[in-house]
Write an enzyme that holds these catalytic residues in place. Structure first.
Site, mmCIF file in Angstrom:
data_model
loop_
_atom_site.group_PDB
_atom_site.id
_atom_site.type_symbol
_atom_site.label_atom_id
_atom_site.label_comp_id
_atom_site.label_asym_id
_atom_site.label_seq_id
_atom_site.Cartn_x
_atom_site.Cartn_y
_atom_site.Cartn_z
ATOM 1 N N ASP A 265 -26.808 0.776 13.385
ATOM 2 C CA ASP A 265 -26.607 1.028 14.799
ATOM 3 C C ASP A 265 -25.138 1.454 14.913
ATOM 4 O OD1 ASP A 265 -26.677 1.247 17.517
ATOM 5 O OD2 ASP A 265 -27.809 -0.585 17.823
HETATM 6 C C1 BGC Z 1 -27.671 1.502 20.574
HETATM 7 C C2 BGC Z 1 -28.675 2.339 19.825
HETATM 8 C C3 BGC Z 1 -28.372 3.800 20.029
HETATM 9 C C4 BGC Z 1 -26.950 4.072 19.589
HETATM 10 C C5 BGC Z 1 -26.528 5.504 19.739
HETATM 11 C C6 BGC Z 1 -26.245 1.902 20.272
HETATM 12 O O1 BGC Z 1 -25.365 1.279 21.142
HETATM 13 O O2 BGC Z 1 -27.868 0.137 20.292
HETATM 14 O O3 BGC Z 1 -29.973 2.023 20.224
HETATM 15 O O4 BGC Z 1 -29.300 4.579 19.351
HETATM 16 O O5 BGC Z 1 -26.070 3.279 20.355
HETATM 17 O O6 BGC Z 1 -26.364 5.842 21.056
#
Ligand code: BGC
Length: 734
Positions: A265
């Site tokens: 993530d």
């Molecule tokens: C989220 C993800 C997301 C990523 C990119 C993170 O803060 O938890 O689900 O895909 O950001 O935006």
């Protein structure tokens, strides 16, 4: 003669050399097996080129290998539509004019359709838009289990039941990936709350991990063949999930044979050695400008960037670890941006709109319908009061990373005006929230008292009130980064409803949320619908269901408890949710959702799988093809269902299984099959549910494996987890 010999020699050299020159390198040759192409590309890359490929170069991209013509990988959130573009290095919207999308309903809605065919169409449409927009990975779907109604991201997931999520996630992935775009199932794993998500260590039994939390990921990998998996922010067994040996090396890549890319993530990596050794392939990030080295070289500081390179050079980490990551990243390239046969994609087509609307229509759940309050056919009332901010608020915005720039978002108010005519609708906002913001609450700026006063006035003079409330995508509502603080409706909605009910008893409530809310006014309202963040077509879909063009057929993908303490996570107090900031203990173990309510005899307000219709269905006698089975057999359950009401409609036949004498405690029942059935008025059809006996298994933590015990099993044909229509018993022989 000499000339002739020379000419012959030249021909010979040309004849041998030309094919050599003309031949593509193996990695570019489509006719060669992918694994050979991967090895060939890998063998041509320098150490630095390989390092560059396993971490971000911008917010949403990674470099390819320019010298070899291997393209960059571009990603986008996910999971409900293709997100707007960002500037290279920070979270500012790029303000492009061509980056709007079709907003599909949130995944809770998709789950509520109980319709895997629609899930496929959803994935396919989303994948087409992603492809057209030049994305190689779409960062979704999310399949974390709904454990507590407070969790800020439940709306992005598929509810509380591992079987439902598993069945629904597989076709979504297939639909996306048919476009040559990778789906990326997230957040692996145990990201069941947003509060403390960046540091919390989840303490969970092996049994609950396997039976509840891993199931949908396993289906995504083993049945869906997903090409990418995103790690979660939290920890498991004291190690961050994004570089966790047990979860990634042993389970995901070992047991499930996942051959795709494991990515972080954004900013969930914390250590170079762990990232290198524990199965992480690709590091993406968030606060690149928070580093002291400055913006231009910030990406070099990632754990899998220069620190990794230096450790390899110093011999502290073997290059083979890097090679394994690059193999997986190249495999993803061959499946996506180096796949010459992939389609070109499309965006904003009528078909996409139709999918968005269909999912929305099929997901709305009718929870209460006293004296046929719904449907409200045009002409039935002269003056319809529509009250509540959610009748007009843009709900594709906010919520965190799933935010969208929808090409259009039809509001419920617009849909109702179209249906009933402007002259018959009067709107009053009633309450107001501020604009959505990622990590703070913004005030609305409107005067709450006068909003209430005018809403009550409007209600007083109306024949019927449709109240559009619920949650929204603001901070600490249904939003990434934190959880709700209570199960109550925000912005004074309960008080407002109370006042409305005092002046007009003819009230129907439409709750828009991705989570359960408490409903102190439930007995006093005539009708209740659970609606969701419905995306671009929200208003049309809502109006068609309220107006009776479509009979509601959505089913709750989670239980709605009477009180927060009745929910499994909250029953055990703060230790079990939200934890002490360091650890959260999943004391509810395998008894999550209806498993908890049913086994502990705690009545929910509305059970999992529940949903009313405008028509009625009758079940014939169910039967199985045999009464005894072996472990590898498939049980075939058949039952006839008739639509005996006055409208076309859909029924979701659910099959729950209970083992009679298990050697370990099991939930009293578990969903193991379902089928949604469309029946015209007066029509009847046979439904066949095929349940492999293997699906009767539980995870035996004494032996660390799944077992099906020879025993008697009850198969319960039901219309919800609490409304069992018939039970058939079968025996599983040793
Ligand atoms: C989220 C993800 C997301 C990523 C990119 C993170 O803060 O938890 O689900 O895909 O950001 O935006």
């Amino acid at each position: 003669m000499k000339e002739k010999i020379n000419a012959l020699l030249a021909l010979l050299v040309w004849g041998v050399a030309f094919p050599l020159f003309a031949q593509l390198p193996v990695y570019l040759d489509d006719s060669m097996p992918v694994e050979e192409r991967i090895e060939d590309a890998l063998s041509r890359m320098t150490l630095e080129e390989k390092i560059a490929m396993c971490h971000a170069q911008s917010k949403f991209s990674t470099p390819g290998c320019p010298r070899l013509g291997i393209p960059e990988i571009w990603m986008s959130d996910g999971p409900h539509g293709v997100r707007m573009e960002f500037v290279w290095d920070d979270w500012t919207h790029a303000q492009w004019t061509n980056d709007s999308c079709t907003a599909y309903p949130a995944l809770t809605c998709l789950a509520a359709t109980f319709n895997p065919e629609l899930s496929y169409r959803y994935g396919k449409a989303l994948g087409e838009e992603a492809r057209y927009r030049g994305k190689d990975i779409i960062l979704g779907p999310g399949v974390n289990i709904y454990r507590t109604p407070l969790s800020g991201r439940n709306f992005e997931y598929m509810g509380e039941d591992p079987f439902l999520s598993s069945v629904m996630v597989v076709p979504y992935i297939r639909g996306v990936q048919e476009n040559g775009v990778a789906a990326c199932v997230k957040h692996f794993v145990l990201n069941n709350q947003e509060k403390y998500r960046n540091e919390i260590n989840v303490v969970v039994s092996d049994r609950a991990l396997n039976e509840i939390y891993l199931q949908a990921f396993k289906a995504a990998v083993m049945q869906g063949g997903v090409w990418a998996v995103m790690g979660s922010y939290n920890k498991y067994k004291g190690t961050y999930c994004s570089h966790n040996d047990t979860l990634i090396n042993q389970i995901l890549k070992g047991d499930w044979k996942f051959d795709g890319v494991m990515l972080t993530d954004w900013g969930s990596a914390h250590d170079t050695d762990e990232a290198a050794r524990n199965g992480l392939d690709l590091e993406m990030g968030t606060w690149t400008n928070g580093l002291t080295w400055g913006l231009s070289s910030a990406y070099d500081q990632y754990y899998l960037a220069r620190p990794f390179l230096e450790k390899i050079k110093r011999g502290e980490l073997p290059e083979s670890l890097l090679d394994e990551k690059i193999r997986r990243i190249l495999r993803l390239c061959f499946r996506t941006n180096m796949n010459r046969a992939r389609p070109f994609g499309r965006k904003l087509t009528d078909e996409h709109t139709a999918v968005a609307r269909k999912v929305a229509e099929e997901g709305i759940v009718l929870l209460k319908n006293e004296n046929e309050f719904f449907p409200i056919q045009p002409g039935r009332y002269k003056k319809i009061a529509v009250i509540g901010e959610n009748a007009v608020k843009k709900l594709t915005e906010g919520g965190g990373s799933s935010e969208l720039k929808a090409r259009r978002e039809v509001s419920p108010l617009q849909g109702l005006i179209e249906k009933y005519g402007k002259e018959n609708i009067v709107y009053s906002m009633g309450y107001a929230s501020g604009a959505p913001d990622y990590n703070r609450e913004l005030p609305s700026g409107l005067d709450a008292d006068s909003l209430v006063a005018s809403a009550v006035e409007v209600a007083k003079g109306a024949d019927v009130v449709l109240f559009f409330g619920g949650l929204n995508k603001n901070f600490r509502q249904d939003c990434e980064g934190d959880d709700r603080e209570s199960m109550d409706l925000p912005y004074g909605q309960n008080e407002l409803l109370d006042k409305i009910l005092q002046v007009n008893p003819n009230v129907g409530v439409i709750l828009i949320s991705g989570n359960a809310v408490s409903m102190p006014w439930l007995d006093r309202v005539k009708g209740l619908m659970q609606s969701w963040y419905l995306g671009s077509e929200a208003g049309w879909a809502t109006a068609r269901v309220i107006g009776g063009e479509v009979s509601p057929s959505g089913r709750l993908p989670f239980s709605i408890p009477r009180r927060l303490e009745d929910n499994s996570a909250h029953y055990f107090g703060a230790r079990s949710y939200p934890g002490d900031g360091k650890n959260v203990y999943y004391c509810d173990d395998i008894l999550v959702g209806y498993r908890w309510h049913d086994t502990r005899h705690i009545d929910p307000l509305f059970p999992f799988g529940y949903g009313l219709s405008y028509t009625r269905f009758e079940y014939g006698k169910a039967h199985v093809d045999r009464s005894a089975y072996a472990c590898c057999d498939t049980v075939q359950v058949e039952v006839e269902v008739a639509n005996v009401g006055d409208m076309d409609g859909a029924e979701t036949v659910q099959l729950y299984v209970s083992q009679q004498n298990p050697s370990l405690p099991r939930p009293v029942k578990e969903l193991k099959g379902f089928q949604k059935l469309f029946l015209r008025k007066g029509e009847k059809k046979w439904v066949t549910l095929n349940v492999p006996v293997q699906d009767f298994a539980f995870y035996d933590d004494r032996q660390a494996r799944w077992v099906v015990e020879p025993d008697r099993y009850k198969l319960q044909i039901a219309t919800s987890s609490r409304d069992v229509r018939q039970t058939v018993e079968v025996v599983v022989n040793p």
